[in-house]
Design an enzyme around this catalytic site. Sequence first.
Site, PDB file in Angstrom:
ATOM      1  N   HIS A  23       0.737  -1.121   0.091  1.00 11.59           N
ATOM      2  CA  HIS A  23       0.065   0.169  -0.238  1.00 11.59           C
ATOM      3  C   HIS A  23       0.877   1.236  -0.018  1.00 11.59           C
ATOM      4  O   HIS A  23       1.738   1.394   0.761  1.00 11.59           O
ATOM      5  CB  HIS A  23      -0.935   0.090   1.511  1.00 11.59           C
ATOM      6  CG  HIS A  23      -2.038  -1.008   1.322  1.00 11.59           C
ATOM      7  ND1 HIS A  23      -3.105  -0.821   0.534  1.00 11.59           N
ATOM      8  CD2 HIS A  23      -2.089  -2.147   2.021  1.00 11.59           C
ATOM      9  CE1 HIS A  23      -3.843  -1.938   0.394  1.00 11.59           C
ATOM     10  NE2 HIS A  23      -3.276  -2.712   1.606  1.00 11.59           N
ATOM     11  N   CYS A  40      -0.665   1.844  -4.902  1.00 11.80           N
ATOM     12  CA  CYS A  40      -1.139   3.014  -5.568  1.00 11.80           C
ATOM     13  C   CYS A  40      -0.381   4.355  -5.484  1.00 11.80           C
ATOM     14  O   CYS A  40       0.609   4.183  -4.731  1.00 11.80           O
ATOM     15  CB  CYS A  40      -2.307   3.601  -4.231  1.00 11.80           C
ATOM     16  SG  CYS A  40      -3.499   2.103  -4.006  1.00 11.80           S
TER      17      CYS A  40
END
Lengths: 613, 380
Positions: free
Chosen positions: B176, B218
């Site tokens: 992440h 991301c």
Amino acid sequence: MGLLSDPNRRRALIGMLTRLNAPICMICYMAGVAWFMGLAFEPFTLRTYMSENAMGSTMVEERFPAGERALATGREFAAHKKKTGGMPVDWLVRTMQARGLEVYTQRFSRKLPFPDEDKERYMVKGTNVYGILRAPRAPRTEALVLSAPCSPGNENNQAVGILLGLAQYFRSQIYWAKDIIFLVNEHDLIGMQAWLEGYHHTNTTGMDWSPLQGRGGSIQAALSLELSSDVVTSLDLVLEGLNGQLPNLDLANLFYAFCQKIGVLCTTQGKLPRNDWDTTSGYSHAVQTMMLMVLKQASSRPWGDHGLFLRYHIEAASIKGVNSFRPYKTDATTVGRLLEGMYRKLNNLLERLHQSYFFYLMPSLTRFVSIGYYMPAFGLLALILLLRALDLWVQLSSPPTRTTEDGVEVVPASPGVLSILTPLVISHLTGVALYTLPVLSQELAVEHFPVSETEAVVLTAIAIYTGGTRSHDTHRLLAGEGTEQGWKVLKLVAVLYLAVLLGCTALINFSLGFILALTLVPLAAFITPHVPKTLSAVVMVILSPGLTLLFAVFFFQELQETPVTLQEGWMLYLSVISQGILDHALYGSLLYPLAALLVYPCWLLFWNILFWK
Amino acid sequence: MLLCLTDGGIALFCVNPTSWQIIVFIYIYIYIYIYIYMGNVHSDKAGQFFNSGHTNNWAVLVCTSRFWFNYRHVANTLSVYRSVKRLGIPDSRIVLMLADDMACNHRNPKPATVFSHKNMELNVYGDDVEVDYRGYEVTVENFLRVLTGRLPASTPRSKRLLSDDRSNILIYLTGHGGNGFLKFQDSEEISNVELADAFEQMWQKRRYNELLFIIDTCQGASMYERFYSPNLMALASSQVGEDSLSHQPDLAIGVHLMDRYTFYLLEFLEDIHPSSTTNMNQLFKVCPKSQCVSTPGHRTDLFLRDPGRVLITDFFGSVRKVEITMETINLSSPMEPLPERINCTVHILYMCINKHIIPTAIIMYYVPRQKLLRDVFPCT
């Protein structure tokens, strides 16, 4: 200079405060009520969403196959229940053991303070049966609970059947990371209270129970199932628990997510969801749903077996199956699949549910209002009390001088402590009497009057309540005629006392605080000895907590679309009072002590102020 | 006619040849010319063959998340691990950092497996996975220590990145991330500045020849924005402000199995075999926006070679370049000892370690001042 430290500006501000006090109070009140009503308006609410990362989306494949077998088990359970006339303990133990669970029983007994309509006896004895499905590979540190109540008669047999069916299905899966406890409790909430107290080694309500032989880890979440029919048309979610506590909103979100996925109709407060929020009827539907939730929360009683879990910081909800006259029916397999999906997602949890809101109101299952949005409604009402207090403070610090016949200016003497203390003490003593006497004196009442114990208790309570209104005579006896300053000081004390009381109540149980504020704040703001006595006395009685409860009962029945006649309403009212007293004794609900020891004396103080002279 | 043999315009000797002497001379001249020309051709081909300049390959594969719902990051990393092993990089040259809590997680309905395709087609965990850093050892500090080589003396070889200046390194990160940072195991973050500095340290210590950096998180492109060392090529699965999406859930396991970018990257790598000549430009085309929803990005401005001439196997595989020679090479001249006076660069610390066997930890936090100055700064 600052706004408050500049004497000129301060005088101007104070002058404005005293002149415009009444209009500002009115505006605040109307704004508070309008804000509250606006909470149900859909553009002001937020759509519910899943906050917990670990629960993610609903992407598991539910494969529970054995709905019919579960219903057959339920029928067997019903037959055995009829045979034993209570909880069929041996059959349940055998069946759960056959499904591979570790089965234990717990016996409990409780002496009720007075027999209520359900039990009709003083002593309640029962047995809880629970089976623990151990997680195949995980350490025994966490647990989930699925419970179904063993109710007398033909109720909830299918719930127990599905519970046992799910137990068998869950036992053959290897992906459980938490122990799952399947609990069948007797006598609904009393049995649940005994089990929870035994599980957590606490004894808060004086119940007698045998210690639990087997235990899982710390419980992360619990669901209580109530199902009384083979097919359902909708599933109702019940969230309100003891003392108005609510589970984490994520549990409701999880339920709704699975309802959507599986295609079952899901409701809250028994009201069907509607899409037409911009029409009047749509808006009133949302208001009704929200008002039902507010009234249920304000009653401070657990509205399902789940309500007692919340006190131990275990997120719990009740799922009720409703079978009405709709064409589309959902069978037991689908209900089983929904529960399977929910438990699989709860299995993924790494820590207790804490990401979503704990304080919220739900105008529908998909919309919620969080505490930040609804608290200002109460704040506006509390502001009225503070404005009144400021006004009184200003008046007290600059008392108008009187001239006697001699032409000498006399500053009125400040009131003696006794004249303030007397009403306070007398009101609180009346409150204590209201709290203790009804239960203590039930035998006395039964001897002298032809009533049952329950009625005796309730009627004693009402008698003390109305008798307390004569208390305004006592202070006159003791302290003599009251002075102008006297009632102002008393009112200042009373207003601040009410503000603190309502504030603390609203923080814990917003609905209760708000409903009490709605009726008590206008009372507190406008009562003086100078208003017309008879009219004010009538208004005071109408706005008193006791009658608020009566109106709430009628309103509640109206909202549930089962309106009652006056006679029925009155009987319902009496039973509500007795249930409140019983809840306090059995589970520690705080409504009855709050009302008797704090709210009622506060109201009596204002009654004293009305009859000051 | 005078025939002169010249050397750079200076006449060496001039003769007045007869005709047959002229012919012989011409033959000799042509022979010498052809000899030199052929030699040049050989060295050109050899030059082309050894174009990449690396002699060994390393891979550092890091999965920075833990917990069951981050199953896909572990599956990503393990899939890249499998491909890299298949193309030839051995376990001794792979540093694999995983939280490793998926295969034996209590929630795994198929214990001891990690699947990367739904319907459980491909188990990427298998029997022979070697995780070097597992569990709570996957931290920012350990990652940076692996990259820069500053590990305590007791670290085993399998946990070290023992690359030299002729190593091509593949670094793959997944987890992440956000704008400018990557989250490690839910408790700490590494920023793009730290990463760029770590690569610069590696460059200064000559720990890589060329480095390929792939990140699948991301806003991954933010992680390579700050690179400034030469010979770095970077790929990311999404631009700043975009989320990288996951590919497919498996309903039996109940989680998403892979991320989209890595899924299509792997499809692409399935077609690569040790002798394929696919180049980097095709790698940049993997997972366009229509498949990935996010826009993958790449950065080649720091890379000295043309990406079109860089083979995929330069980084993903361990292609040994073998040249068979018939010549004999004389290796009798002795090796020169390290000079006392050296350039005051980062090699200083190396020397200190070698000469005095001081553990790195002590150097970091406690350095006997006089020793360091006297031994190490001879040029001041």
